[in-house]
Design a protein around this motif. Sequence first.
Motif, short mmCIF file in Angstrom:
data_model
loop_
_atom_site.label_atom_id
_atom_site.label_comp_id
_atom_site.label_asym_id
_atom_site.label_seq_id
_atom_site.Cartn_x
_atom_site.Cartn_y
_atom_site.Cartn_z
N LYS A 135 -56.45 -61.90 75.00
CA LYS A 135 -57.70 -61.13 74.84
C LYS A 135 -58.13 -60.49 76.15
O LYS A 135 -58.90 -59.54 76.17
N VAL A 160 -61.79 -65.70 80.08
CA VAL A 160 -61.42 -65.22 78.73
C VAL A 160 -60.20 -65.98 78.22
O VAL A 160 -60.13 -66.41 77.06
N THR A 161 -59.22 -66.16 79.09
CA THR A 161 -58.00 -66.88 78.70
C THR A 161 -58.29 -68.37 78.49
O THR A 161 -57.78 -68.99 77.55
N GLN A 164 -59.75 -68.61 75.21
CA GLN A 164 -58.77 -68.32 74.16
C GLN A 164 -57.91 -69.55 73.84
O GLN A 164 -57.58 -69.81 72.68
N ASP A 201 -58.82 -59.74 65.97
CA ASP A 201 -59.37 -60.05 67.30
C ASP A 201 -58.53 -59.47 68.45
O ASP A 201 -58.93 -59.55 69.61
N LYS A 202 -57.39 -58.87 68.11
CA LYS A 202 -56.59 -58.22 69.16
C LYS A 202 -56.77 -56.69 69.14
O LYS A 202 -56.22 -55.99 69.98
N ILE A 205 -58.43 -54.90 72.48
CA ILE A 205 -57.61 -54.96 73.71
C ILE A 205 -56.30 -54.20 73.50
O ILE A 205 -55.78 -53.57 74.43
#
Length: 269
Positions: A135, A160-161, A164, A201-202, A205
């Motif tokens: 993300k 963010v990662t 995730q 959700d991808k 990005i």
Amino acid sequence: MEVIIQPHQEAAADLVARVVACELRANPHLVLGLATGRTMEHVYQRLVQKHREQKLDFSLCTTFNLDEYVGLPPADPNSYRHYMDDHLFRHVNIDPRNTHLPNGVAEDLDRECELYEKAILRFGGIDLQLLGIGKAGHIGFNEPLSALRSRTRVKALTPVTLAQNAAQFGGEKKMPRRAITMGVGTILESRRCILLATGADKADILARAIEGPLTGMVSATALQLHPRCTVVVDEAAAAKLTEVDYYRWIFENEPEWREYRMLEHALET
Ligand code: F6R
């Protein structure tokens, strides 16, 4: 870069598995770059099935994974070595000595990264690199502001990662904060790469990665520099792309995708 849109996650994963199988049959000595994560699980499931049902042969194949968490030994259930054993390696006839992941518990991590780069070179470079996208726009663990020429190194994970991947660890606090990752430059040297992205959700990005300007803030934009990169997406992940008519035309008309179209139509009937 070319973008292939498939109707749903299963079809997208299926297409990627078929490309891998095709490359492996054409070159049994394939040097295969591997990614982990939820998206890839579906690809590995299909590769295992192809090994069982169609005798897809991994015996001469060599693999290099993109990344590993710093501080997690191979036996840790959250290590990427464990993930790969679980989802692919122990279900196919690959020689474990031909499978490579960075060692996240190496005493000298910088040296480990250097050795990883050397090992890739020793095997003649990566023929086909599988990629997911995070993300934060990362490929591997190349977080925002990774140098576009970066090599294998230790990278701190972005919030963010961490968010995730936290669930897998039972919370962010239990998660390693750093990982060894191939660099963007390392990835760009692969002869071919395939990025698989699925799910709504991808979508944001992915649109930035494919159609946005090249920027170190979104490492995946570097793939625009790659001479042979295919991005395979499902409809949900493609929702924010603008040039979809063009992408659909490519899959429907370009000779390279002919056998994949035929198979798809056969499955529909
Ligand atoms: C992990 C890796 C990451 C993932 C990405 C997507 O080896 O390379 O770049 O591919 O974070 O992860 P999922 O598929 O879990 O959304």
